[in-house]
Design an enzyme around this catalytic site. Sequence first.
Site, PDB file in Angstrom:
ATOM      1  N   ASP A  26      49.607  38.993  48.947  1.00 15.87           N
ATOM      2  CA  ASP A  26      48.944  39.716  48.141  1.00 15.87           C
ATOM      3  C   ASP A  26      48.102  41.019  47.833  1.00 15.87           C
ATOM      4  OD1 ASP A  26      47.258  40.167  49.522  1.00 15.87           O
ATOM      5  OD2 ASP A  26      45.826  38.042  49.899  1.00 15.87           O
ATOM      6  N   CYS A  41      41.135  15.218  37.403  1.00 13.98           N
ATOM      7  CA  CYS A  41      40.596  15.787  38.723  1.00 13.98           C
ATOM      8  C   CYS A  41      39.446  16.872  38.178  1.00 13.98           C
ATOM      9  CB  CYS A  41      41.047  15.364  40.143  1.00 13.98           C
ATOM     10  SG  CYS A  41      40.539  15.973  41.346  1.00 13.98           S
ATOM     11  N   CYS A 100      32.130  23.124  43.331  1.00 16.95           N
ATOM     12  CA  CYS A 100      31.674  25.581  43.693  1.00 16.95           C
ATOM     13  C   CYS A 100      30.275  25.679  43.275  1.00 16.95           C
ATOM     14  CB  CYS A 100      32.846  25.538  42.875  1.00 16.95           C
ATOM     15  SG  CYS A 100      32.591  27.278  43.087  1.00 16.95           S
ATOM     16  N   CYS A 109      36.292  24.954  47.053  1.00 15.92           N
ATOM     17  CA  CYS A 109      37.301  23.956  46.784  1.00 15.92           C
ATOM     18  C   CYS A 109      38.283  23.028  47.224  1.00 15.92           C
ATOM     19  CB  CYS A 109      37.695  25.514  45.006  1.00 15.92           C
ATOM     20  SG  CYS A 109      38.760  26.107  46.216  1.00 15.92           S
TER      21      CYS A 109
END
Length: 387
Positions: A133, A190, A197, A242
């Site tokens: 990443d 959903c 959050c 989350c």
Amino acid sequence: MSQTLKEKIKLAAKEIGIDKIGFTTAEPFDHLKESLEEQQAAGHSTGFEHRVLEERLYPEKIFDRPKSIISIALAYPSKLNNPFPQDKENRRGSFARASWGIDYHDILRDRMNKLIDFIKEEASTATFKPMVDTGELIDVATAERAGLGFIGRNGLLITKEFGSYVYLGEIITDLEFESDERVPFGCGDCMRCITACPPSALLGDGRINGRVCLSYQTQTKGYMEEKYRRQITHVIYGCDICQLVCPYNQGIDSHIHPEMEPTPEEVQPALKPLLTISNKDFKEQFGHMAGSWRGKKPLQRNAIIALANYRDQTALPQLIEVMEEDPRPMIRGTAAWAIGQIQRYKNEALIECVADQLAKETDPETVEEMTKALETLRTKRLPRSMR
């Protein structure tokens, strides 16, 4: 390139310890350009992303004649085997799951390098560019296109086997492979992650306002805005909210790779010792973890906030010491704020202590923090026995 080599690579990936592998073309990701530009314009980018937008979208900008991208996923644990019980005398913080075990960047690089070595034995003239990443490409976009899973409303890649508890990496190559079939979007109606959050960082379409994401907030180096302090609870690095509420993650707990196994002492560290930990001890205890990459200062700040959220009375003597003696203004100011949050009743000696320290401060933000802490302490009421 023959299907045979692709199948050989898939078999080798399993032997190497790669949990999922997929193949896609090296065509541009230019369909994401408008969205990324909108995110930047809206101030939703964190600054941790690769800064050259074109290089995030066009593989040919970072690799000579790219043909394919190989995307891999490694599953990580979601539960501790032997967590520490709650102890009011020794409150503990926690690291988000993506920081458990050895830094995932190192684990992914090891697996990708082994896979590249295998492919070179089969195709010696091929070239490769592996990245995690911290690289140019967008991991989740690459993995989705390679068929590893779909990008959920929380912006994470969701796989059928491991939910979103996966680390992602990719390899650009000049070898040509047939693309794997994409996985359709599976969130339906959903909205659990959106509503769960605390700072409303999720925009509902897989994009995130990174600046308000609690994971980002735990990694900043200055003062944390007060509105986020209560929201991080006792987490000192990252955020899993989350993921925890996602239906695809229910019952998922993958203990496949020994390097990823967490130890409670590392991922549930005692908070009070963390406030004054030496650089040497910090490196020994946390240096191998992904959550240490910003250094000890943000984690110490977060530990102070966690103690305040616990309303830990036993931490007051140490917080006073930190407020008076720590050489870093931000840490002193955060300690003063925590004192104001923890102290239950009006205490003139404590008010005088904070006032004396405030008189010595010159940093504007720290002066502001201590002034607010002093106001908080002064507005507290005396215990009933003294009224």
